[in-house]
Design an enzyme around this catalytic site. Structure first.
Site, PDB file in Angstrom:
ATOM      1  N   GLY A   1      50.808  33.456  46.433  1.00  0.00           N
ATOM      2  CA  GLY A   1      50.306  34.635  47.149  1.00  0.00           C
ATOM      3  C   GLY A   1      49.706  34.336  48.513  1.00  0.00           C
ATOM      4  O   GLY A   1      49.297  35.259  49.214  1.00  0.00           O
TER       5      GLY A   1
ATOM      6  N   ARG B   1      44.498  30.355  59.395  1.00  0.00           N
ATOM      7  CA  ARG B   1      43.649  31.528  59.165  1.00  0.00           C
ATOM      8  C   ARG B   1      42.749  31.758  60.368  1.00  0.00           C
ATOM      9  O   ARG B   1      42.493  30.864  61.171  1.00  0.00           O
ATOM     10  CB  ARG B   1      42.757  31.324  57.915  1.00  0.00           C
ATOM     11  CG  ARG B   1      43.518  31.237  56.603  1.00  0.00           C
ATOM     12  CD  ARG B   1      44.089  32.593  56.196  1.00  0.00           C
ATOM     13  NE  ARG B   1      44.803  32.540  54.920  1.00  0.00           N
ATOM     14  CZ  ARG B   1      46.089  32.213  54.795  1.00  0.00           C
ATOM     15  NH1 ARG B   1      46.823  31.899  55.854  1.00  0.00           N
ATOM     16  NH2 ARG B   1      46.658  32.221  53.594  1.00  0.00           N
TER      17      ARG B   1
ATOM     18  N   LEU C   1      37.886  28.691  51.247  1.00  0.00           N
ATOM     19  CA  LEU C   1      38.011  27.358  51.855  1.00  0.00           C
ATOM     20  C   LEU C   1      36.686  26.754  52.336  1.00  0.00           C
ATOM     21  O   LEU C   1      36.324  25.646  51.924  1.00  0.00           O
ATOM     22  CB  LEU C   1      39.019  27.429  53.019  1.00  0.00           C
ATOM     23  CG  LEU C   1      39.253  26.104  53.745  1.00  0.00           C
ATOM     24  CD1 LEU C   1      39.865  25.069  52.803  1.00  0.00           C
ATOM     25  CD2 LEU C   1      40.152  26.307  54.965  1.00  0.00           C
TER      26      LEU C   1
ATOM     27  N   ASP D   1      26.980  51.601  38.078  1.00  0.00           N
ATOM     28  CA  ASP D   1      28.370  51.272  37.837  1.00  0.00           C
ATOM     29  C   ASP D   1      29.221  52.296  38.595  1.00  0.00           C
ATOM     30  O   ASP D   1      29.226  53.479  38.234  1.00  0.00           O
ATOM     31  CB  ASP D   1      28.582  51.377  36.318  1.00  0.00           C
ATOM     32  CG  ASP D   1      30.009  51.126  35.928  1.00  0.00           C
ATOM     33  OD1 ASP D   1      30.818  50.806  36.818  1.00  0.00           O
ATOM     34  OD2 ASP D   1      30.312  51.259  34.729  1.00  0.00           O
TER      35      ASP D   1
ATOM     36  N   ALA E   1      32.041  47.644  47.550  1.00  0.00           N
ATOM     37  CA  ALA E   1      32.201  47.157  46.180  1.00  0.00           C
ATOM     38  C   ALA E   1      33.680  46.917  45.902  1.00  0.00           C
ATOM     39  O   ALA E   1      34.529  47.726  46.265  1.00  0.00           O
ATOM     40  CB  ALA E   1      31.637  48.183  45.205  1.00  0.00           C
TER      41      ALA E   1
ATOM     42  N   TYR F   1      45.730  41.977  45.112  1.00  0.00           N
ATOM     43  CA  TYR F   1      44.481  42.261  45.832  1.00  0.00           C
ATOM     44  C   TYR F   1      44.792  43.040  47.116  1.00  0.00           C
ATOM     45  O   TYR F   1      44.230  44.116  47.370  1.00  0.00           O
ATOM     46  CB  TYR F   1      43.759  40.945  46.156  1.00  0.00           C
ATOM     47  CG  TYR F   1      42.724  41.075  47.248  1.00  0.00           C
ATOM     48  CD1 TYR F   1      41.612  41.892  47.073  1.00  0.00           C
ATOM     49  CD2 TYR F   1      42.872  40.408  48.465  1.00  0.00           C
ATOM     50  CE1 TYR F   1      40.668  42.038  48.093  1.00  0.00           C
ATOM     51  CE2 TYR F   1      41.940  40.542  49.480  1.00  0.00           C
ATOM     52  CZ  TYR F   1      40.837  41.367  49.292  1.00  0.00           C
ATOM     53  OH  TYR F   1      39.922  41.518  50.293  1.00  0.00           O
TER      54      TYR F   1
END
Ligand code: UDP
Length: 328
Positions: free
Chosen positions: A286, A223, A192, A52, A75, A143
């Site tokens: 977003g 994109r 997507l 962890d 991570a 994010y």
């Protein structure tokens, strides 16, 4: 032989990169809590620790056992919509997680780090231009914000402790190993291309296209897609560069080719020769209109450029997903 610790090495990007690093002469240690990653994705030649990263003691134990020359910090949490619903979870995972990694890096005097960042730090500033690494950052979701904070944490820590870093800003990563031996293992993907392929394979009823009223030629978002193995190659080049005393830097990893959501959908229908039901719904919160890379800098300094195209990306993910269905 240099040893790399890969946090998140059981995840999608991490596991592909582990294979690439080992195939190119690195010894690899993987630390992953298996919350989203999978043990099967980890190359058997790597040493695996279930760990962890929010627990600094567990991380320190690994560093006490192993002699590490560099860390690849993969991570983290990566789903934009989830970050809007639960911003603090994103800051905890992506910011506190990185802080722990930087703490042990300093404690154990490790000098090299590669950090997985994202093109979404540019927000809408990549609209109608290919974003260079100097394009102003303007995150439009938690994010992206959490990744930008991470970049800055690394820069300040590097300055104080003489670390060398490479920060990679990933554009839209997709695809799988060409022999279908590894790929994105998420059962209910939200991105997507895996979503399109899930519909094509009958695992999802229909593709939802989020918004066709964007300020783009066909109204859907644009994109820049990059194959996961091209991304993995860049990380190897990044470590090669750092170990040859390359100076700390930020690089875009994209293809410089923009495809709209509709382009990708129609290309998939053509390639897979199957009906893929689709509905149009409202914009997803977003989502920036257009995210497109300029990759001159990474070409010039790391001598990296992508080998795979959109067709390779769609087909490799499709073949992998088909195999995943047989395995489950
Ligand atoms: N998208 C979509 N339907 C889906 C998944 C994604 O229309 O089922 C659109 C999304 O709104 C965005 C683009 O595809 O415009 C890329 O989204 P993805 O989640 O793959 O990556 P992101 O750019 O958010 O990192």
């Amino acid at each position: 032989m240099k040893t790399i610790l890969v946090t998140g090495g059981a995840g999608y990007i991490g596991s592909h990169t582990v294979i690439r690093l080992i195939n190119n002469g690195y010894r690899v240690i993987v630390a992953d809590d298996l919350s989203t990653g999978s043990k099967e994705a980890v190359d058997k030649r790597a040493k695996f620790y279930e760990c962890d990263i929010y627990n600094k003691k567990e991380l320190s134990n690994i560093l006490s056992n192993e002699r590490i020359d560099g860390i690849l910090h993969c991570a983290g949490k990566i789903v934009v919509a989830e970050s809007i619903d639960n911003p603090l979870k994103y800051f905890e995972n992506n910011v506190v997680g990185l802080k722990n990694v930087l703490d042990v890096l300093v404690d154990f005097n490790i000098k090299n780090i590669i950090f997985s960042s994202t093109a979404s730090v540019y927000g809408n500033n990549a609209f109608n231009v290919k974003a260079t690494e100097d394009t102003l950052t303007a995150p439009t979701n938690p994010y992206a914000e959490s990744k930008l904070i991470g970049e800055r944490m690394i820069m300040w820590t590097a300055k104080k402790h003489n670390l060398n870093y490479v920060i990679f800003r990933y554009f839209n990563v997709a695809g799988a190993m060409i022999d279908a031996s590894n790929g994105l293992r998420t059962k209910n993907p939200t991105h997507l291309i895996p979503s399109i392929n899930s519909v094509a394979l009958g695992k999802k009823d229909k593709l939802e296209i989020f918004g066709d009223d964007y300020d783009t030629l066909d109204g859907t978002c644009i994109r820049d897609f990059i194959h996961v193995n091209d991304l993995a190659k860049a990380h190897q080049f990044g470590f090669d560069y750092l170990f040859k005393n390359g100076s700390s830097d930020i690089f875009n990893l994209g293809s410089e080719k923009g495809y709209s959501v509709k382009n990708v959908y129609y290309e998939s229908v053509k390639l897979l020769k199957t009906d893929i039901p689709v509905v149009y719904s409202k914009r997803r919160e977003g989502d920036p209109d257009c995210v497109l890379a300029n990759i001159s800098k990474v070409k010039e300094i790391l001598h990296w450029e992508p080998e795979f195209n959109l067709e390779d990306i769609i087909l490799s993910d499709f073949n992998w997903r088909k195999k995943l269905l047989c395995l489950n």
